[in-house]
Design a protein around this motif. Structure first.
Motif, PDB file in Angstrom:
ATOM      1  N   CYS A 167      21.255   5.089  -2.451  1.00 24.61           N
ATOM      2  CA  CYS A 167      19.450   4.952  -3.001  1.00 24.61           C
ATOM      3  C   CYS A 167      19.202   3.735  -3.349  1.00 24.61           C
ATOM      4  O   CYS A 167      19.068   2.290  -2.248  1.00 24.61           O
ATOM      5  CB  CYS A 167      19.533   5.262  -4.688  1.00 24.61           C
ATOM      6  SG  CYS A 167      20.824   3.659  -5.382  1.00 24.61           S
ATOM      7  N   PRO A 168      17.329   3.033  -2.913  1.00 27.00           N
ATOM      8  CA  PRO A 168      16.397   2.359  -3.107  1.00 27.00           C
ATOM      9  C   PRO A 168      17.284   1.643  -4.734  1.00 27.00           C
ATOM     10  O   PRO A 168      17.608   2.008  -5.341  1.00 27.00           O
ATOM     11  CB  PRO A 168      15.612   2.972  -3.158  1.00 27.00           C
ATOM     12  CG  PRO A 168      14.890   3.969  -3.325  1.00 27.00           C
ATOM     13  CD  PRO A 168      17.135   4.832  -3.021  1.00 27.00           C
ATOM     14  N   TRP A 169      17.233   0.352  -4.506  1.00 25.38           N
ATOM     15  CA  TRP A 169      17.802  -0.591  -4.997  1.00 25.38           C
ATOM     16  C   TRP A 169      16.693  -1.516  -5.246  1.00 25.38           C
ATOM     17  O   TRP A 169      15.832  -2.347  -4.403  1.00 25.38           O
ATOM     18  CB  TRP A 169      18.873  -1.568  -4.678  1.00 25.38           C
ATOM     19  CG  TRP A 169      19.385  -2.070  -6.188  1.00 25.38           C
ATOM     20  CD1 TRP A 169      19.063  -2.996  -6.694  1.00 25.38           C
ATOM     21  CD2 TRP A 169      19.875  -0.949  -6.990  1.00 25.38           C
ATOM     22  NE1 TRP A 169      19.817  -2.451  -7.644  1.00 25.38           N
ATOM     23  CE2 TRP A 169      20.652  -1.807  -8.142  1.00 25.38           C
ATOM     24  CE3 TRP A 169      21.033   0.202  -7.171  1.00 25.38           C
ATOM     25  CZ2 TRP A 169      21.391  -1.095  -9.403  1.00 25.38           C
ATOM     26  CZ3 TRP A 169      21.594   0.953  -7.608  1.00 25.38           C
ATOM     27  CH2 TRP A 169      22.239  -0.267  -8.821  1.00 25.38           C
ATOM     28  N   THR A 170      15.503  -1.993  -6.480  1.00 21.82           N
ATOM     29  CA  THR A 170      14.713  -3.418  -6.797  1.00 21.82           C
ATOM     30  C   THR A 170      15.842  -4.904  -7.042  1.00 21.82           C
ATOM     31  O   THR A 170      16.195  -4.224  -8.096  1.00 21.82           O
ATOM     32  CB  THR A 170      13.785  -2.869  -7.241  1.00 21.82           C
ATOM     33  OG1 THR A 170      13.256  -2.026  -6.643  1.00 21.82           O
ATOM     34  CG2 THR A 170      12.584  -4.026  -7.574  1.00 21.82           C
TER      35      THR A 170
ATOM     36  N   PRO B  83      12.551  -4.647  -2.152  1.00 18.40           N
ATOM     37  CA  PRO B  83      13.085  -3.148  -2.112  1.00 18.40           C
ATOM     38  C   PRO B  83      14.446  -3.705  -1.290  1.00 18.40           C
ATOM     39  O   PRO B  83      15.146  -4.638  -0.329  1.00 18.40           O
ATOM     40  CB  PRO B  83      12.247  -2.174  -1.568  1.00 18.40           C
ATOM     41  CG  PRO B  83      11.603  -3.941   0.154  1.00 18.40           C
ATOM     42  CD  PRO B  83      11.387  -5.122  -1.522  1.00 18.40           C
TER      43      PRO B  83
ATOM     44  N   GLU C  53      18.679  -5.579   2.527  1.00 18.70           N
ATOM     45  CA  GLU C  53      17.430  -5.667   2.092  1.00 18.70           C
ATOM     46  C   GLU C  53      17.246  -4.885   3.619  1.00 18.70           C
ATOM     47  O   GLU C  53      18.057  -4.651   4.507  1.00 18.70           O
ATOM     48  CB  GLU C  53      16.983  -7.044   2.973  1.00 18.70           C
ATOM     49  CG  GLU C  53      16.734  -8.110   1.768  1.00 18.70           C
ATOM     50  CD  GLU C  53      17.373  -9.392   2.064  1.00 18.70           C
ATOM     51  OE1 GLU C  53      16.595 -10.837   1.580  1.00 18.70           O
ATOM     52  OE2 GLU C  53      17.869 -10.134   2.949  1.00 18.70           O
ATOM     53  N   LEU C  54      15.905  -4.220   3.653  1.00 23.12           N
ATOM     54  CA  LEU C  54      15.662  -3.334   4.417  1.00 23.12           C
ATOM     55  C   LEU C  54      15.717  -3.833   5.665  1.00 23.12           C
ATOM     56  O   LEU C  54      15.931  -2.751   6.674  1.00 23.12           O
ATOM     57  CB  LEU C  54      14.297  -2.503   4.085  1.00 23.12           C
ATOM     58  CG  LEU C  54      14.427  -2.134   2.591  1.00 23.12           C
ATOM     59  CD1 LEU C  54      12.630  -1.897   2.481  1.00 23.12           C
ATOM     60  CD2 LEU C  54      15.679  -1.019   1.918  1.00 23.12           C
TER      61      LEU C  54
ATOM     62  N   ASN D  29      23.953  -4.974  -1.600  1.00 24.70           N
ATOM     63  CA  ASN D  29      22.984  -4.585  -1.459  1.00 24.70           C
ATOM     64  C   ASN D  29      21.966  -5.334  -0.367  1.00 24.70           C
ATOM     65  O   ASN D  29      22.965  -6.332   0.182  1.00 24.70           O
ATOM     66  CB  ASN D  29      22.045  -4.641  -2.609  1.00 24.70           C
ATOM     67  CG  ASN D  29      21.981  -3.799  -3.757  1.00 24.70           C
ATOM     68  OD1 ASN D  29      22.266  -2.628  -4.098  1.00 24.70           O
ATOM     69  ND2 ASN D  29      22.214  -4.328  -5.548  1.00 24.70           N
TER      70      ASN D  29
ATOM     71  N   THR E 123      24.177   4.654   2.342  1.00 23.02           N
ATOM     72  CA  THR E 123      22.450   4.266   1.680  1.00 23.02           C
ATOM     73  C   THR E 123      22.936   4.890   0.824  1.00 23.02           C
ATOM     74  O   THR E 123      22.470   5.927   0.656  1.00 23.02           O
ATOM     75  CB  THR E 123      21.627   4.189   2.430  1.00 23.02           C
ATOM     76  OG1 THR E 123      21.790   3.124   3.798  1.00 23.02           O
ATOM     77  CG2 THR E 123      20.040   4.032   1.542  1.00 23.02           C
TER      78      THR E 123
ATOM     79  N   HIS F  26      18.388  -1.581   0.352  1.00 24.88           N
ATOM     80  CA  HIS F  26      19.079  -0.563  -0.071  1.00 24.88           C
ATOM     81  C   HIS F  26      20.612  -0.957  -0.741  1.00 24.88           C
ATOM     82  O   HIS F  26      21.382  -1.846  -0.411  1.00 24.88           O
ATOM     83  CB  HIS F  26      19.865  -0.113   1.451  1.00 24.88           C
ATOM     84  CG  HIS F  26      18.803   0.082   2.507  1.00 24.88           C
ATOM     85  ND1 HIS F  26      17.654   1.270   2.363  1.00 24.88           N
ATOM     86  CD2 HIS F  26      18.154  -0.347   3.421  1.00 24.88           C
ATOM     87  CE1 HIS F  26      17.133   1.842   3.485  1.00 24.88           C
ATOM     88  NE2 HIS F  26      17.284   0.426   4.500  1.00 24.88           N
ATOM     89  N   HIS F  27      20.661  -0.205  -1.477  1.00 28.38           N
ATOM     90  CA  HIS F  27      22.185   0.496  -2.322  1.00 28.38           C
ATOM     91  C   HIS F  27      22.676   0.924  -1.569  1.00 28.38           C
ATOM     92  O   HIS F  27      22.584   3.027  -1.478  1.00 28.38           O
ATOM     93  CB  HIS F  27      22.430   0.221  -3.522  1.00 28.38           C
ATOM     94  CG  HIS F  27      22.800   0.806  -4.559  1.00 28.38           C
ATOM     95  ND1 HIS F  27      23.098  -0.745  -5.012  1.00 28.38           N
ATOM     96  CD2 HIS F  27      24.303   1.390  -4.905  1.00 28.38           C
ATOM     97  CE1 HIS F  27      24.534  -0.515  -5.636  1.00 28.38           C
ATOM     98  NE2 HIS F  27      24.641   0.916  -5.691  1.00 28.38           N
TER      99      HIS F  27
END
Length: 190
Positions: free
Chosen positions: A171-174, A179, A152-153, A150, A169, A181-182
């Motif tokens: 999917c998005p990840w939290t 937020p 950071e954006l 992961n 990338t 990037h996974h």
């Protein structure tokens, strides 16, 4: 200069922990249950020398240059993460007296690069790339699979490096409400 990548020892804690703290930033508060930098450091030292959590020396690899810790890779499987994080949640919940939940950082079946960081003194020598390649080789040696991380954006330079190394990338990840990037790379066995 030659870079040796090896499994970490408990004794690497004092050099490795400041780098890990730099790399994971605010996540270090969640992982230690502490808020002050000195207390976070002390707690990470304890976690590093234990064997039952994601930040254990058992899940850590060291890039050594001139006898010094030049970089750190924290690496484990998604299946290991379930156990490691359950142990950490229990430890932190007991410590705080209230339930603590660790955000999952990887999808089932993945090999996960939790942390990769290079000491600022040694940046520009390709050590980060060598650590990432080392993780990839470990996946190859184990029959292949998906290697993930992961990021950071806003970390554009890191994202470019990961893309250059074949990560995409997914999917998005939290993580702790932030937020990310996974990113995933499929690794095939030799």
């Amino acid at each position: 200069m030659e870079v040796l990548i090896r499994k970490a020892y408990k004794e690497d804690a004092t050099e490795a922990i400041p780098l890990i703290m730099e790399a994971i930033g605010d996540i270090s508060r969640q992982m230690t249950g502490e808020t002050e930098k000195t207390a976070i450091y002390d707690e990470f030292i304890q976690l590093f020398t234990r064997t039952d959590n994601r930040h254990s020396y058992l899940n850590t690899y060291i890039a050594e240059m001139n006898g010094r810790v030049a970089g750190v890779l924290v690496f484990y499987t998604a299946e290991q993460a379930i156990i490691l994080d359950a142990n950490l949640e229990a430890y932190l919940s007991n410590k705080k007296g209230t339930a603590v939940t660790i955000d999952p950082e990887t999808a089932p079946g993945e090999w996960y690069i939790d942390t990769v960081v290079v000491d600022p003194t040694y940046r520009g020598h390709g050590i980060g790339t060598k650590l990432l390649s080392y993780a990839e080789q470990l996946v190859k040696d184990s029959g292949g699979g998906k290697l993930s991380l992961n990021v950071e954006l806003e970390k554009d330079a890191a994202i470019r490096l990961y893309n250059r190394l074949g990560f995409v990338t997914l999917c998005p990840w939290t993580i702790i409400g932030e937020p990310f990037h996974h990113m995933v790379k499929t690794v095939f066995a030799d």
